[in-house]
Design a protein around this motif. Sequence first.
Motif, mmCIF file in Angstrom:
data_model
loop_
_atom_site.group_PDB
_atom_site.id
_atom_site.type_symbol
_atom_site.label_atom_id
_atom_site.label_comp_id
_atom_site.label_asym_id
_atom_site.label_seq_id
_atom_site.Cartn_x
_atom_site.Cartn_y
_atom_site.Cartn_z
ATOM 1 N N HIS A 22 -5.222 -19.106 -3.669
ATOM 2 C CA HIS A 22 -6.379 -19.338 -2.785
ATOM 3 C C HIS A 22 -6.121 -20.562 -1.897
ATOM 4 O O HIS A 22 -6.427 -20.559 -0.703
ATOM 5 N N HIS A 51 -7.530 -28.652 -0.827
ATOM 6 C CA HIS A 51 -8.995 -28.778 -0.859
ATOM 7 C C HIS A 51 -9.646 -28.521 -2.226
ATOM 8 O O HIS A 51 -10.699 -29.059 -2.516
ATOM 9 N N ASP A 52 -9.008 -27.689 -3.052
ATOM 10 C CA ASP A 52 -9.592 -27.407 -4.382
ATOM 11 C C ASP A 52 -8.736 -27.985 -5.512
ATOM 12 O O ASP A 52 -8.770 -27.460 -6.635
ATOM 13 N N HIS A 89 -16.583 -29.944 1.965
ATOM 14 C CA HIS A 89 -16.484 -28.481 1.845
ATOM 15 C C HIS A 89 -17.362 -27.974 0.699
ATOM 16 O O HIS A 89 -17.710 -26.796 0.653
ATOM 17 N N ASP A 109 -12.382 -21.428 3.944
ATOM 18 C CA ASP A 109 -12.382 -21.316 2.479
ATOM 19 C C ASP A 109 -12.877 -19.934 1.994
ATOM 20 O O ASP A 109 -12.139 -19.215 1.302
HETATM 21 FE FE LIG Z 1 -11.711 -23.155 -1.921
#
Ligand SMILES: [Fe+2]
Length: 183
Positions: A22, A51-52, A89, A109
């Motif tokens: 992802h 980002h994650d 986000h 995303d």
């Molecule tokens: Fe994400």
Amino acid sequence: MTREEALDSVRANVENRNLVKHMLATEAIMRALARRFGEDEEEWGLTGLLHDIDVELTEDDMSTHSKLGADIARELGASEKMAHAILCHNKAHGVPRETMLDKALFCADPLTGLIIAGALVRPDKKLDGLEAKSVKKRFKEKSFAAGANREQIEMCRELGLELDEFIELGLEAMKGIAASLGL
Ligand SMILES: [Fe+2]
């Protein structure tokens, strides 16, 4: 921070291979968006990739998701601008999205999930033959990949992109890394 260092850190912090995919897919879309807007491709790509990064570290307390991620990104050498995009986000924090980078990450995303789901329902489970028009059709089916927040994807308009163009750009970007995604 090099891309390799960022990816090593993602892999060190995230065991679930699908979550890593992802993040790779988000990176690919962010790079394509940066090229589209003449922005810094490395900056946008690494923001997508990281980002994650805290997703498994915060799974017991999602209220810290993306706050910790922004801190980890800073430690790795991300700029304040990148850390801000990562922080906001997660809309739970109520931090406004200000820059193009903030807005791009926010809508890229959820698009990854819609496109991955679109590939997985194909007989060959591959991205290669997936057409933008079928992703657009799936977009309208609210029960399909329901986790892919449609309103959030549509915020591409805040970047000045129509939904059709955004879906096409995202799909092409993800096709470009299909092998890394195993799709
Ligand atoms: Fe994400």
